[in-house]
Design a protein around this motif. Structure first.
Motif, PDB file in Angstrom:
ATOM      1  N   UNK A  78      -7.312   5.368  16.129  1.00  0.00           N
ATOM      2  CA  UNK A  78      -6.506   6.589  16.116  1.00  0.00           C
ATOM      3  C   UNK A  78      -5.010   6.312  16.060  1.00  0.00           C
ATOM      4  N   UNK A  79      -4.576   5.124  16.454  1.00  0.00           N
ATOM      5  CA  UNK A  79      -3.154   4.785  16.368  1.00  0.00           C
ATOM      6  C   UNK A  79      -2.876   3.990  15.096  1.00  0.00           C
ATOM      7  N   UNK A  80      -3.681   2.977  14.849  1.00  0.00           N
ATOM      8  CA  UNK A  80      -3.410   2.073  13.745  1.00  0.00           C
ATOM      9  C   UNK A  80      -3.651   2.665  12.376  1.00  0.00           C
ATOM     10  N   UNK A  81      -4.734   3.377  12.203  1.00  0.00           N
ATOM     11  CA  UNK A  81      -5.067   3.895  10.877  1.00  0.00           C
ATOM     12  C   UNK A  81      -4.031   4.891  10.353  1.00  0.00           C
ATOM     13  N   UNK A  82      -3.642   5.922  11.112  1.00  0.00           N
ATOM     14  CA  UNK A  82      -2.613   6.833  10.581  1.00  0.00           C
ATOM     15  C   UNK A  82      -1.283   6.126  10.323  1.00  0.00           C
ATOM     16  N   UNK A  83      -0.900   5.196  11.205  1.00  0.00           N
ATOM     17  CA  UNK A  83       0.360   4.478  11.016  1.00  0.00           C
ATOM     18  C   UNK A  83       0.302   3.629   9.756  1.00  0.00           C
ATOM     19  N   UNK A  84      -0.798   2.925   9.552  1.00  0.00           N
ATOM     20  CA  UNK A  84      -0.941   2.077   8.376  1.00  0.00           C
ATOM     21  C   UNK A  84      -0.939   2.907   7.097  1.00  0.00           C
ATOM     22  N   UNK A  85      -1.705   3.978   7.090  1.00  0.00           N
ATOM     23  CA  UNK A  85      -1.774   4.812   5.890  1.00  0.00           C
ATOM     24  C   UNK A  85      -0.442   5.486   5.583  1.00  0.00           C
ATOM     25  N   UNK A  86       0.289   5.870   6.618  1.00  0.00           N
ATOM     26  CA  UNK A  86       1.603   6.477   6.411  1.00  0.00           C
ATOM     27  C   UNK A  86       2.583   5.453   5.869  1.00  0.00           C
ATOM     28  N   UNK A  87       2.496   4.228   6.360  1.00  0.00           N
ATOM     29  CA  UNK A  87       3.435   3.195   5.926  1.00  0.00           C
ATOM     30  C   UNK A  87       3.192   2.775   4.477  1.00  0.00           C
ATOM     31  N   UNK A  88       1.922   2.692   4.072  1.00  0.00           N
ATOM     32  CA  UNK A  88       1.642   2.213   2.724  1.00  0.00           C
ATOM     33  C   UNK A  88       1.513   3.338   1.693  1.00  0.00           C
ATOM     34  N   UNK A  89       1.604   4.573   2.131  1.00  0.00           N
ATOM     35  CA  UNK A  89       1.479   5.706   1.198  1.00  0.00           C
ATOM     36  C   UNK A  89       2.606   5.659   0.166  1.00  0.00           C
ATOM     37  N   UNK A  90       2.295   6.001  -1.070  1.00  0.00           N
ATOM     38  CA  UNK A  90       3.350   6.006  -2.093  1.00  0.00           C
ATOM     39  C   UNK A  90       4.375   7.098  -1.803  1.00  0.00           C
ATOM     40  N   UNK A  91       5.619   6.816  -2.163  1.00  0.00           N
ATOM     41  CA  UNK A  91       6.690   7.772  -1.936  1.00  0.00           C
ATOM     42  C   UNK A  91       6.556   8.940  -2.918  1.00  0.00           C
ATOM     43  N   UNK A  92       6.635  10.151  -2.396  1.00  0.00           N
ATOM     44  CA  UNK A  92       6.591  11.328  -3.258  1.00  0.00           C
ATOM     45  C   UNK A  92       7.977  11.564  -3.839  1.00  0.00           C
ATOM     46  N   UNK A  93       8.087  11.462  -5.132  1.00  0.00           N
ATOM     47  CA  UNK A  93       9.393  11.713  -5.754  1.00  0.00           C
ATOM     48  C   UNK A  93       9.275  12.913  -6.687  1.00  0.00           C
ATOM     49  N   UNK A  94      10.112  13.907  -6.461  1.00  0.00           N
ATOM     50  CA  UNK A  94      10.035  15.125  -7.285  1.00  0.00           C
ATOM     51  C   UNK A  94      10.521  14.904  -8.697  1.00  0.00           C
TER      52      UNK A  94
END
Length: 56
Positions: A40-56
């Motif tokens: 519950x701590x590691x998975x959301x943090x990891x996915x948030x860190x490696x998620x691609x940047x949303x660029x408009x």
């Protein structure tokens, strides 16, 4: 920028993990709680860190 979002996701995961403790089975060993918090701590943090940047 991603690190601060990952820290916020980890904090949210910690709250979620704490909320999940009452739902753990009665005879859960200590490493079961450790696994709950790791997920519950590691998975959301990891996915948030490696998620691609949303660029408009």
């Amino acid at each position: 920028m991603n690190i601060s979002k990952a820290i916020a996701a980890a904090a949210g995961g910690a709250l979620t993990g704490t909320a999940g403790i009452p739902f753990m089975p009665e005879n859960t060993p200590w490493y079961g709680y450790l696994a709950l918090y790791a997920l519950t701590i590691g998975l959301p943090a990891l996915l948030t860190y490696i998620a691609p940047k949303n660029s408009p």
